[in-house]
Design a protein around this motif. Structure first.
Motif, PDB file in Angstrom:
ATOM      1  N   MET A 283       0.828  -1.206   0.000  1.00 42.22           N
ATOM      2  CA  MET A 283       0.000   0.000   0.000  1.00 42.22           C
ATOM      3  C   MET A 283       0.867   1.263   0.000  1.00 42.22           C
ATOM      4  SD  MET A 283      -2.885  -1.228  -0.364  1.00 42.22           S
ATOM      5  CE  MET A 283      -3.628   0.398  -0.432  1.00 42.22           C
ATOM      6  N   LEU A 284       2.002   1.246   0.680  1.00 43.74           N
ATOM      7  CA  LEU A 284       2.903   2.400   0.657  1.00 43.74           C
ATOM      8  C   LEU A 284       3.474   2.602  -0.747  1.00 43.74           C
ATOM      9  CD1 LEU A 284       4.794   1.953   4.051  1.00 43.74           C
ATOM     10  CD2 LEU A 284       3.189   3.787   3.442  1.00 43.74           C
ATOM     11  N   VAL A 285       3.801   1.487  -1.406  1.00 42.46           N
ATOM     12  CA  VAL A 285       4.269   1.569  -2.794  1.00 42.46           C
ATOM     13  C   VAL A 285       3.175   2.142  -3.677  1.00 42.46           C
ATOM     14  CG1 VAL A 285       5.003   0.211  -4.792  1.00 42.46           C
ATOM     15  CG2 VAL A 285       5.953  -0.282  -2.541  1.00 42.46           C
ATOM     16  N   ALA A 286       1.918   1.690  -3.442  1.00 40.59           N
ATOM     17  CA  ALA A 286       0.794   2.181  -4.247  1.00 40.59           C
ATOM     18  C   ALA A 286       0.591   3.680  -4.044  1.00 40.59           C
ATOM     19  CB  ALA A 286      -0.466   1.412  -3.896  1.00 40.59           C
ATOM     20  N   VAL A 287       0.748   4.138  -2.810  1.00 41.98           N
ATOM     21  CA  VAL A 287       0.604   5.580  -2.535  1.00 41.98           C
ATOM     22  C   VAL A 287       1.666   6.367  -3.290  1.00 41.98           C
ATOM     23  CG1 VAL A 287       0.780   7.358  -0.753  1.00 41.98           C
ATOM     24  CG2 VAL A 287      -0.510   5.259  -0.303  1.00 41.98           C
ATOM     25  N   THR A 288       2.899   5.866  -3.270  1.00 37.31           N
ATOM     26  CA  THR A 288       3.989   6.552  -3.976  1.00 37.31           C
ATOM     27  C   THR A 288       3.743   6.579  -5.480  1.00 37.31           C
ATOM     28  OG1 THR A 288       5.545   5.843  -2.258  1.00 37.31           O
ATOM     29  CG2 THR A 288       6.483   6.556  -4.352  1.00 37.31           C
ATOM     30  N   GLU A 289       3.324   5.454  -6.049  1.00 40.30           N
ATOM     31  CA  GLU A 289       3.098   5.372  -7.491  1.00 40.30           C
ATOM     32  C   GLU A 289       1.946   6.265  -7.943  1.00 40.30           C
ATOM     33  OE1 GLU A 289       2.408   1.262  -8.294  1.00 40.30           O
ATOM     34  OE2 GLU A 289       4.552   0.784  -8.545  1.00 40.30           O
ATOM     35  N   ARG A 290       0.979   6.455  -7.075  1.00 35.50           N
ATOM     36  CA  ARG A 290      -0.237   7.187  -7.483  1.00 35.50           C
ATOM     37  C   ARG A 290      -0.309   8.571  -6.849  1.00 35.50           C
ATOM     38  NH1 ARG A 290      -3.965   2.384  -5.678  1.00 35.50           N
ATOM     39  NH2 ARG A 290      -5.688   3.858  -5.954  1.00 35.50           N
ATOM     40  N   THR A 291       0.868   9.129  -6.559  1.00 34.90           N
ATOM     41  CA  THR A 291       0.896  10.456  -5.940  1.00 34.90           C
ATOM     42  C   THR A 291       0.242  11.506  -6.831  1.00 34.90           C
ATOM     43  OG1 THR A 291       2.913   9.917  -4.721  1.00 34.90           O
ATOM     44  CG2 THR A 291       2.404  12.247  -5.000  1.00 34.90           C
ATOM     45  N   ARG A 292       0.570  11.504  -8.136  1.00 40.86           N
ATOM     46  CA  ARG A 292      -0.041  12.488  -9.054  1.00 40.86           C
ATOM     47  C   ARG A 292      -1.548  12.297  -9.136  1.00 40.86           C
ATOM     48  NH1 ARG A 292       2.831  15.501 -12.551  1.00 40.86           N
ATOM     49  NH2 ARG A 292       1.166  15.366 -14.092  1.00 40.86           N
ATOM     50  N   GLU A 293      -1.995  11.016  -9.119  1.00 40.37           N
ATOM     51  CA  GLU A 293      -3.436  10.749  -9.144  1.00 40.37           C
ATOM     52  C   GLU A 293      -4.117  11.326  -7.910  1.00 40.37           C
ATOM     53  OE1 GLU A 293      -6.309   7.009  -8.103  1.00 40.37           O
ATOM     54  OE2 GLU A 293      -4.516   6.540  -9.279  1.00 40.37           O
ATOM     55  N   ILE A 294      -3.444  11.152  -6.745  1.00 38.92           N
ATOM     56  CA  ILE A 294      -4.010  11.702  -5.504  1.00 38.92           C
ATOM     57  C   ILE A 294      -4.072  13.224  -5.567  1.00 38.92           C
ATOM     58  CG2 ILE A 294      -3.618  11.922  -3.011  1.00 38.92           C
ATOM     59  CD1 ILE A 294      -2.266   9.131  -3.154  1.00 38.92           C
ATOM     60  N   GLY A 295      -2.995  13.851  -6.076  1.00 38.28           N
ATOM     61  CA  GLY A 295      -2.982  15.305  -6.201  1.00 38.28           C
ATOM     62  C   GLY A 295      -4.076  15.794  -7.134  1.00 38.28           C
ATOM     63  N   LEU A 296      -4.283  15.082  -8.247  1.00 36.35           N
ATOM     64  CA  LEU A 296      -5.319  15.486  -9.202  1.00 36.35           C
ATOM     65  C   LEU A 296      -6.701  15.378  -8.577  1.00 36.35           C
ATOM     66  CD1 LEU A 296      -6.043  16.357 -12.073  1.00 36.35           C
ATOM     67  CD2 LEU A 296      -6.068  13.928 -12.719  1.00 36.35           C
ATOM     68  N   ARG A 297      -6.957  14.296  -7.865  1.00 32.76           N
ATOM     69  CA  ARG A 297      -8.267  14.123  -7.228  1.00 32.76           C
ATOM     70  C   ARG A 297      -8.508  15.207  -6.179  1.00 32.76           C
ATOM     71  NH1 ARG A 297      -9.624   8.384  -5.033  1.00 32.76           N
ATOM     72  NH2 ARG A 297     -11.645   9.464  -4.861  1.00 32.76           N
ATOM     73  N   LYS A 298      -7.468  15.545  -5.417  1.00 32.17           N
ATOM     74  CA  LYS A 298      -7.630  16.601  -4.414  1.00 32.17           C
ATOM     75  C   LYS A 298      -7.856  17.957  -5.074  1.00 32.17           C
ATOM     76  CE  LYS A 298      -5.537  14.979  -0.169  1.00 32.17           C
ATOM     77  NZ  LYS A 298      -4.624  15.350   0.928  1.00 32.17           N
ATOM     78  N   ALA A 299      -7.145  18.201  -6.208  1.00 34.95           N
ATOM     79  CA  ALA A 299      -7.318  19.471  -6.924  1.00 34.95           C
ATOM     80  C   ALA A 299      -8.724  19.607  -7.465  1.00 34.95           C
ATOM     81  CB  ALA A 299      -6.303  19.570  -8.052  1.00 34.95           C
ATOM     82  N   LEU A 300      -9.343  18.472  -7.773  1.00 41.21           N
ATOM     83  CA  LEU A 300     -10.721  18.492  -8.301  1.00 41.21           C
ATOM     84  C   LEU A 300     -11.756  18.484  -7.182  1.00 41.21           C
ATOM     85  CD1 LEU A 300     -10.347  16.000 -11.289  1.00 41.21           C
ATOM     86  CD2 LEU A 300     -10.543  18.491 -11.381  1.00 41.21           C
ATOM     87  N   GLY A 301     -11.297  18.537  -5.932  1.00 40.62           N
ATOM     88  CA  GLY A 301     -12.239  18.686  -4.823  1.00 40.62           C
ATOM     89  C   GLY A 301     -12.472  17.456  -3.983  1.00 40.62           C
ATOM     90  N   ALA A 302     -11.715  16.368  -4.213  1.00 43.21           N
ATOM     91  CA  ALA A 302     -11.905  15.155  -3.404  1.00 43.21           C
ATOM     92  C   ALA A 302     -11.481  15.433  -1.966  1.00 43.21           C
ATOM     93  CB  ALA A 302     -11.097  13.998  -3.978  1.00 43.21           C
ATOM     94  N   PRO A 303     -12.327  15.155  -0.976  1.00 42.97           N
ATOM     95  CA  PRO A 303     -11.955  15.402   0.426  1.00 42.97           C
ATOM     96  C   PRO A 303     -10.952  14.371   0.925  1.00 42.97           C
ATOM     97  CG  PRO A 303     -14.114  14.354   0.321  1.00 42.97           C
ATOM     98  CD  PRO A 303     -13.706  14.617  -1.103  1.00 42.97           C
ATOM     99  N   ARG A 304     -10.321  14.700   2.063  1.00 40.50           N
ATOM    100  CA  ARG A 304      -9.330  13.786   2.632  1.00 40.50           C
ATOM    101  C   ARG A 304      -9.941  12.428   2.958  1.00 40.50           C
ATOM    102  NH1 ARG A 304      -6.047  16.178   7.562  1.00 40.50           N
ATOM    103  NH2 ARG A 304      -5.428  13.968   7.519  1.00 40.50           N
ATOM    104  N   LYS A 305     -11.178  12.419   3.461  1.00 43.31           N
ATOM    105  CA  LYS A 305     -11.776  11.155   3.853  1.00 43.31           C
ATOM    106  C   LYS A 305     -12.022  10.242   2.652  1.00 43.31           C
ATOM    107  CE  LYS A 305     -16.543  12.945   3.951  1.00 43.31           C
ATOM    108  NZ  LYS A 305     -17.720  13.174   4.820  1.00 43.31           N
ATOM    109  N   ALA A 306     -12.199  10.842   1.452  1.00 38.73           N
ATOM    110  CA  ALA A 306     -12.379  10.022   0.254  1.00 38.73           C
ATOM    111  C   ALA A 306     -11.075   9.304  -0.098  1.00 38.73           C
ATOM    112  CB  ALA A 306     -12.838  10.883  -0.917  1.00 38.73           C
ATOM    113  N   ILE A 307      -9.955  10.025   0.003  1.00 35.29           N
ATOM    114  CA  ILE A 307      -8.652   9.401  -0.255  1.00 35.29           C
ATOM    115  C   ILE A 307      -8.355   8.349   0.804  1.00 35.29           C
ATOM    116  CG2 ILE A 307      -6.194   9.827  -0.591  1.00 35.29           C
ATOM    117  CD1 ILE A 307      -7.986  11.121  -2.706  1.00 35.29           C
ATOM    118  N   LEU A 308      -8.602   8.712   2.088  1.00 35.44           N
ATOM    119  CA  LEU A 308      -8.383   7.768   3.185  1.00 35.44           C
ATOM    120  C   LEU A 308      -9.201   6.499   2.983  1.00 35.44           C
ATOM    121  CD1 LEU A 308      -7.224   7.267   6.107  1.00 35.44           C
ATOM    122  CD2 LEU A 308      -9.362   8.239   6.949  1.00 35.44           C
ATOM    123  N   LEU A 309     -10.471   6.681   2.643  1.00 32.19           N
ATOM    124  CA  LEU A 309     -11.365   5.546   2.472  1.00 32.19           C
ATOM    125  C   LEU A 309     -10.926   4.665   1.307  1.00 32.19           C
ATOM    126  CD1 LEU A 309     -13.958   4.157   3.449  1.00 32.19           C
ATOM    127  CD2 LEU A 309     -15.234   5.600   1.846  1.00 32.19           C
TER     128      LEU A 309
END
Length: 423
Positions: free
Chosen positions: A320-346
Motif C-alpha cells: 500500500m505504501l508503494v501504491a501511494v507513492t506510485e499514485r501520488t499524481r493521481e491523488i494530487g489530481l483528485r484533491k485538486a478536483l475537490g476530493a476530500p481527505r476522507k475520500a482518499i483515506l477511504l
C-alpha cells in the motif's frame, strides 16, 4: 460529501487498482492466506478430536461418576506425594453404603484390575496381553455396556466366586474365530473360566482397544492375582476397589456427587476442617483434561500462525505504501478536483481491506480443503466450525484495518500542489 454515496465509487476504484496489479496483490495477500489457512486447519483438527473425544466419553461413560483416590491429569514431577500414596481405596461396603444412603444414585459398580499381565488361551490359540478387569453385576448400568451375545454375570455368581468371563469382540475372535464361544472354557494365565457372554464392540479410544478385554467377577482378582504390597498406589490392594456410579438422571449428577462425598466423609471420619481424601468426578473431568492439553497446542499453533499473519500484514502495508507513492499524481489530481481527505483515506483503506478480506476468504478455503483432505486420507477426525470461519475472516479484516490505516492516512495528508509536481 456523504460517505454513503462515496462508498460505491471508492469501492470500484479500489477494485480496479488491485486488479491492475494482480501479481503484486497476490504476493501481498499470500501471508494472510497461509496464516488464516493454518488457523482454520488447526482448529478443524482440534475440533474434530474434541468431538470424537466427547462422543467416545459418552459411549464409554454413559454419564458415569468415578470414585477414585486421585483426580486424573495431576502431574507429579517429583513422584507421588506420600499423602496421596497413603490414601485408601474403597471397599464393597463403601459401595453398598453409597447406594443405600444416596437417593440420587441409581447404581454402583466396582472396578478392579490386577498388577499382572494377562493372556487368554484356548487350545493352541493365545491372545496377546489382554486387559482383564473385575466388576460386579452393575457394570452394564453404570457404563452403558450392551451384550452382543450371551449374558452378563449375576450377583450370585459374584458372591460365589464363579469362574465366568465376558469377552470383548476382538478377544473372542482371537480365541474362537467366527464361533460364539458361549459355554466354552478359556484359560486366563492358566486358570479355567467359562465364557458366558460377549460385549457389543466399543472400538478404540486414546490408544486403547476396548474390544480386546475380558471381564470377570471382581472377587476373583484377589483370589487368583492379589496385588503385591509394593505395587504403585494406583493399583488397588487386596480388599480394595475403585467405585463407579450413575445418577438416577443425568441432571442429578451434581447432587449425586454431593451425596456420595457426604457418605464417604462420614465413613472415613473426616472432620469438617479437613479436605476429602478421595475424589468424585464425572466425564466432564476427562473433557476438561483434554481441553487443557489441546489448549496448549492451540496456543502454540496460534502463535505460529500469528507470525504469518503479521508478516502478511506487513506485506500489505508495504504494497500500500508503494501504491501511494506510485499514485501520488493521481491523488494530487483528485484533491485538486475537490476530493476530500476522507475520500482518499477511504479509498486506500478499502484497498487494504479488500486485499486482506480476500486473503482471509482464500485462507478459509485452504484450511477447510486441507482438513477435508486429511480426513479423507487418514483416520484423523476433522471438523470446520462456523466460529472458526468467522474468526478467520474477522482477524484478516482487522489486519487490513491495522496495517492499511497508516498508508491510507499518509495518502490523505499529501499536499495537492506537491503531488501534482511529483515525477
Amino acid at each position: 460529501m456523504n460517505v454513503r454515496f462515496l462508498l460505491p465509487e471508492t469501492f470500484d476504484i479500489a477494485r480496479r487498482a488491485l486488479t491492475a496489479n494482480r501479481m503484486r496483490s497476490m504476493l501481498a495477500l499470500l501471508g494472510i492466506v497461509i496464516g488464516v489457512g493454518t488457523v482454520i486447519g488447526m482448529v478443524a483438527l482440534i475440533n474434530g478430536f474434541q468431538r470424537s473425544f466427547q462422543q467416545n466419553i459418552q459411549a464409554f461413560g454413559n454419564n458415569t461418576l468415578y470414585i477414585r483416590r486421585i483426580r486424573p491429569g495431576i502431574n507429579f514431577a517429583g513422584g507421588v506425594p506420600d499423602s496421596l500414596k497413603q490414601r485408601k481405596a474403597f471397599t464393597i461396603e463403601d459401595g453398598q453404603a453409597i447406594l443405600a444412603q444416596s437417593p440420587a444414585v441409581a447404581a454402583v459398580s466396582v472396578f478392579k484390575f490386577a498388577y499382572n499381565d494377562f493372556k487368554l488361551s484356548r487350545r493352541e490359540k493365545t491372545t496377546k496381553t489382554t486387559f482383564i478387569y473385575g466388576t460386579n453385576d452393575q457394570l452394564l448400568r453404570t457404563h452403558g455396556y450392551d451384550m452382543a451375545r450371551g449374558r452378563f454375570f449375576t450377583q450370585e455368581e459374584v458372591r460365589g466366586n464363579a469362574n465366568v468371563v465376558v469377552l470383548g469382540k476382538d478377544t473372542r475372535e482371537t480365541l474362537f474365530g467366527d464361533a460364539s464361544g458361549l459355554g466354552q472354557t478359556v484359560h486366563i494365565n492358566g486358570v479355567p473360566f467359562t465364557v458366558i457372554g460377549e460385549f457389543e464392540p466399543k472400538g478404540r479410544f486414546l490408544g486403547n482397544n476396548f474390544d480386546e478385554v475380558a471381564c470377570i467377577p471382581y472377587t476373583l482378582i484377589d483370589k487368583y492375582w492379589a496385588t503385591p504390597d509394593d505395587a504403585p498406589p494406583w493399583f488397588p490392594k487386596k480388599g480394595e476397589l475403585f467405585l463407579d456410579a450413575v445418577a438416577v438422571a443425568p441432571e442429578q449428577s451434581e447432587e449425586a456427587i454431593r451425596q456420595i462425598s457426604e457418605v464417604l466423609r462420614v465413613r472415613r471420619h473426616l472432620p469438617s476442617n479437613k479436605l476429602n481424601n478421595f475424589v468424585v468426578f464425572s466425564d466432564d473431568a476427562f473433557i476438561a483434561l483434554y481441553n487443557t492439553i489441546t489448549g496448549g497446542i492451540f496456543a502454540l499453533m496460534f502463535l505460529i500462525s500469528s507470525i504469518s499473519l503479521v508478516v502478511g500484514g506487513i506485506g500489505v502495508m508495504n504494497i500500500m505504501l508503494v501504491a501511494v507513492t506510485e499514485r501520488t499524481r493521481e491523488i494530487g489530481l483528485r484533491k485538486a478536483l475537490g476530493a476530500p481527505r476522507k475520500a482518499i483515506l477511504l479509498q486506500f483503506l478499502l484497498e487494504a481491506l479488500l486485499l486482506t478480506a480476500l486473503g482471509g476468504a482464500l485462507g478459509v478455503l485452504l484450511g477447510a480443503g486441507v482438513s477435508w483432505l486429511v480426513h479423507a486420507i487418514s483416520p484423523l477426525p476433522t471438523f470446520v466450525s462456523g466460529w472458526s470461519v468467522v474468526v478467520g475472516l474477522l482477524v484478516s479484516t482487522l489486519i487490513g484495518i491495522f496495517f492499511g490505516l497508516y498508508p491510507a492516512m499518509r495518502a490523505s495528508r499529501l499536499d495537492p500542489v506537491e503531488s501534482l509536481r511529483y515525477e
